[in-house]
Enzyme design. Structure first.
Site, PDB file in Angstrom:
ATOM      1  N   HIS A  81      -3.689  -5.426   0.031  1.00 30.09           N
ATOM      2  CA  HIS A  81      -3.278  -5.909   1.297  1.00 30.09           C
ATOM      3  C   HIS A  81      -3.723  -7.498   1.145  1.00 30.09           C
ATOM      4  CE1 HIS A  81      -2.703  -2.296   3.234  1.00 30.09           C
ATOM      5  NE2 HIS A  81      -3.741  -1.734   2.879  1.00 30.09           N
ATOM      6  N   CYS A 112       0.913  -1.185   0.006  1.00 30.69           N
ATOM      7  CA  CYS A 112      -0.004  -0.112  -0.018  1.00 30.69           C
ATOM      8  C   CYS A 112       0.926   1.132  -0.063  1.00 30.69           C
ATOM      9  CB  CYS A 112      -1.107  -0.035   1.092  1.00 30.69           C
ATOM     10  SG  CYS A 112      -2.192   1.272   0.969  1.00 30.69           S
ATOM     11  N   GLU A 122      -1.493  -9.200   3.018  1.00 33.40           N
ATOM     12  CA  GLU A 122      -1.368  -9.778   4.451  1.00 33.40           C
ATOM     13  C   GLU A 122      -2.149  -9.809   5.330  1.00 33.40           C
ATOM     14  OE1 GLU A 122      -1.152  -5.306   5.027  1.00 33.40           O
ATOM     15  OE2 GLU A 122      -1.241  -6.749   3.240  1.00 33.40           O
TER      16      GLU A 122
END
Length: 248
Positions: free
Chosen positions: A177, A89, A179
């Site tokens: 994202h 990001c 993760e």
């Protein structure tokens, strides 16, 4: 034992699903939290890789957030050292800016679950070859970047054309994202500033919409994150080369 430096901007944005994979592979991890220590001056000396996490600020805010300049100098140093780098990001935007590409507001914010598609170049990329034709991946960003020169454009979405890139063989920028896990998403949705942003953007009911969608897409995201991040960890065994950086 490999050592990884992680640049953090807010307490609730962590390594997420990448953390247990790194620990399982024997990494020692050091976080530098610039929200707590804005004057920190970390060095890459003795480290084998760099991860730059997300945050609510802009990559263009270096005039008021001096640590962003520190981070971009660290990215430059990591590129010269030819060590693995992952930007998520804001982290991807900082890598893009370091490589000379502009960062600017996207025409629409992406917050929640969105379709991501690989480019043709992703089919032979070691990390993103795992992507199917369309994947639902979690997003939270209002800005985007141009794909830097001398990089491979790896992913796109209907609302944001530039979702991922690779520089050389070891440097990746992901706008999305990958993760996050389910508890992390629910934690983000409880942060007051995040709730305010969503309410202004889509109305307070959109919070419930994200909560409802998350269990539907989380199993595939977890599978995908393990595939992608395991390949990122494999980059630490690739030999080093010397790189001349593009001028900013």
């Amino acid at each position: 034992m490999k050592k990884l430096l992680v640049l953090q901007h807010v307490a609730h944005e962590l390594l997420g699903t990448l953390n247990p994979l790194l620990k399982r592979s024997g990494f020692r991890i050091r976080y530098v939290n610039f929200a707590r220590h804005p004057d920190a001056q970390p060095s890459l000396e003795g480290y084998d890789g760099l991860v730059i996490l997300g945050g609510p600020m802009s990559a263009n805010d270096a005039d008021r957030l001096a640590h962003l300049n520190v981070e971009m100098r660290l990215i430059e140093d990591a590129l010269r050292r030819d060590i693995p780098v992952l930007g998520i990001c804001l982290g991807a935007q900082l890598i893009a800016k370091t490589l000379g590409a502009p960062v600017y507001p996207n025409h629409e914010k992406e917050i929640g679950w969105y379709d991501i598609s690989p480019t043709a170049e992703a089919s032979c990329d070691p990390l993103l070859t795992a992507l199917r034709a369309t994947e639902k991946i979690f997003q939270w960003h209002g800005e985007t970047f141009e794909i830097p020169r001398s990089t491979c454009h790896l992913a796109l979405s209907p609302l944001c054309a530039n979702q991922a890139f690779r520089y050389g063989k070891k440097v990746y920028g992901f706008q999305f994202h990958l993760e996050v896990d389910e508890p992390m998403i629910h934690r983000w949705l409880r942060v007051a500033d995040n709730r305010k942003e969503i309410s202004i953007l889509r109305g307070p009911e959109y919070l419930d919409h994200i909560h409802r969608e998350t269990p539907e897409y989380m199993a595939r995201l977890t599978q995908l994150s393990e595939l992608v991040f395991s390949e990122f960890i494999n980059l630490f065994s690739v030999g080093k080369k010397f790189f001349v950086l593009p001028s900013r």
